[in-house]
Design a protein around this motif. Structure first.
Motif, PDB file in Angstrom:
ATOM      1  N   LEU A   1       0.837  -1.204   0.000  1.00 54.65           N
ATOM      2  CA  LEU A   1       0.000   0.000   0.000  1.00 54.65           C
ATOM      3  C   LEU A   1       0.872   1.254   0.000  1.00 54.65           C
ATOM      4  CD1 LEU A   1      -2.979  -0.686   2.424  1.00 54.65           C
ATOM      5  CD2 LEU A   1      -3.087  -0.084   0.012  1.00 54.65           C
ATOM      6  N   GLY A   2       1.939   1.214   0.782  1.00 49.61           N
ATOM      7  CA  GLY A   2       2.862   2.350   0.823  1.00 49.61           C
ATOM      8  C   GLY A   2       3.516   2.590  -0.527  1.00 49.61           C
ATOM      9  N   ILE A   3       3.880   1.514  -1.200  1.00 49.92           N
ATOM     10  CA  ILE A   3       4.488   1.635  -2.526  1.00 49.92           C
ATOM     11  C   ILE A   3       3.486   2.243  -3.495  1.00 49.92           C
ATOM     12  CG2 ILE A   3       5.358   0.339  -4.515  1.00 49.92           C
ATOM     13  CD1 ILE A   3       6.650  -1.612  -2.434  1.00 49.92           C
ATOM     14  N   LEU A   4       2.263   1.726  -3.499  1.00 53.13           N
ATOM     15  CA  LEU A   4       1.244   2.269  -4.398  1.00 53.13           C
ATOM     16  C   LEU A   4       0.990   3.746  -4.118  1.00 53.13           C
ATOM     17  CD1 LEU A   4      -1.424  -0.569  -4.604  1.00 53.13           C
ATOM     18  CD2 LEU A   4       0.233   0.104  -6.345  1.00 53.13           C
TER      19      LEU A   4
ATOM     20  N   HIS B   1      12.000  -6.588  -3.689  1.00 52.51           N
ATOM     21  CA  HIS B   1      11.236  -7.838  -3.635  1.00 52.51           C
ATOM     22  C   HIS B   1       9.741  -7.559  -3.815  1.00 52.51           C
ATOM     23  CE1 HIS B   1       9.727 -11.723  -2.394  1.00 52.51           C
ATOM     24  NE2 HIS B   1       8.970 -11.105  -1.501  1.00 52.51           N
ATOM     25  N   GLN B   2       9.229  -6.579  -3.089  1.00 52.86           N
ATOM     26  CA  GLN B   2       7.803  -6.241  -3.201  1.00 52.86           C
ATOM     27  C   GLN B   2       7.466  -5.726  -4.600  1.00 52.86           C
ATOM     28  OE1 GLN B   2       5.545  -7.043  -1.083  1.00 52.86           O
ATOM     29  NE2 GLN B   2       6.947  -7.678   0.526  1.00 52.86           N
ATOM     30  N   LEU B   3       8.362  -4.930  -5.174  1.00 54.65           N
ATOM     31  CA  LEU B   3       8.141  -4.426  -6.531  1.00 54.65           C
ATOM     32  C   LEU B   3       8.054  -5.567  -7.540  1.00 54.65           C
ATOM     33  CD1 LEU B   3      10.542  -1.356  -6.482  1.00 54.65           C
ATOM     34  CD2 LEU B   3       8.039  -1.272  -6.614  1.00 54.65           C
ATOM     35  N   ALA B   4       8.892  -6.573  -7.378  1.00 54.85           N
ATOM     36  CA  ALA B   4       8.858  -7.724  -8.288  1.00 54.85           C
ATOM     37  C   ALA B   4       7.533  -8.465  -8.170  1.00 54.85           C
ATOM     38  CB  ALA B   4      10.025  -8.668  -7.983  1.00 54.85           C
ATOM     39  N   VAL B   5       7.066  -8.652  -6.942  1.00 56.09           N
ATOM     40  CA  VAL B   5       5.772  -9.320  -6.726  1.00 56.09           C
ATOM     41  C   VAL B   5       4.659  -8.508  -7.379  1.00 56.09           C
ATOM     42  CG1 VAL B   5       4.072  -9.963  -4.961  1.00 56.09           C
ATOM     43  CG2 VAL B   5       6.499 -10.489  -4.607  1.00 56.09           C
ATOM     44  N   MET B   6       4.675  -7.213  -7.165  1.00 56.22           N
ATOM     45  CA  MET B   6       3.621  -6.354  -7.696  1.00 56.22           C
ATOM     46  C   MET B   6       3.672  -6.265  -9.220  1.00 56.22           C
ATOM     47  SD  MET B   6       3.843  -3.446  -4.752  1.00 56.22           S
ATOM     48  CE  MET B   6       2.531  -2.396  -5.370  1.00 56.22           C
ATOM     49  N   ARG B   7       4.874  -6.304  -9.766  1.00 55.72           N
ATOM     50  CA  ARG B   7       5.021  -6.283 -11.230  1.00 55.72           C
ATOM     51  C   ARG B   7       4.464  -7.572 -11.824  1.00 55.72           C
ATOM     52  NH1 ARG B   7      10.237  -4.975 -11.586  1.00 55.72           N
ATOM     53  NH2 ARG B   7      10.861  -7.119 -11.790  1.00 55.72           N
ATOM     54  N   ASN B   8       4.736  -8.693 -11.177  1.00 54.48           N
ATOM     55  CA  ASN B   8       4.204  -9.981 -11.645  1.00 54.48           C
ATOM     56  C   ASN B   8       2.687 -10.046 -11.545  1.00 54.48           C
ATOM     57  OD1 ASN B   8       6.723 -10.966 -12.290  1.00 54.48           O
ATOM     58  ND2 ASN B   8       7.027 -11.949 -10.301  1.00 54.48           N
ATOM     59  N   MET B   9       2.111  -9.264 -10.638  1.00 54.37           N
ATOM     60  CA  MET B   9       0.659  -9.217 -10.478  1.00 54.37           C
ATOM     61  C   MET B   9       0.043  -8.139 -11.378  1.00 54.37           C
ATOM     62  SD  MET B   9       0.592  -9.693  -6.335  1.00 54.37           S
ATOM     63  CE  MET B   9      -1.109  -9.239  -6.164  1.00 54.37           C
TER      64      MET B   9
END
Length: 86
Positions: A12-15, A41-49
């Protein structure tokens, strides 16, 4: 799913950080007071989603929202969270 993102404080913070401005992982890490590795790591997960997209400029990779509808959903979720906490 997008709701997995909404359930995670870091995501949520990243978004929130990139909703108006493209940012690199290092800047996001500073904004959220996290390590660059944890943010990456979180960016990679979010990019994959397919929640965010990336753009390379030289050695830097900049992240932004993949779909402007995400902003609408994010803002609506924030309104509901504020009302729930009151």
């Amino acid at each position: 799913s997008f709701y997995m993102v909404l359930g995670d404080k870091t995501r949520l913070g990243i978004l929130s950080g990139i909703k108006d401005l493209e940012m690199c992982a290092g800047d996001i890490a500073v904004l959220l007071d996290m390590t660059k590795a944890a943010v990456s790591h979180q960016l990679a997960v979010m990019r994959n989603m397919h929640q965010i997209k990336s753009r390379r400029d030289g050695k830097n990779v900049f992240y932004s929202l993949d779909d402007e509808h995400i902003v609408d959903i994010l803002e609506e979720a924030m309104v509901h969270m504020v009302h729930t906490e009151q």
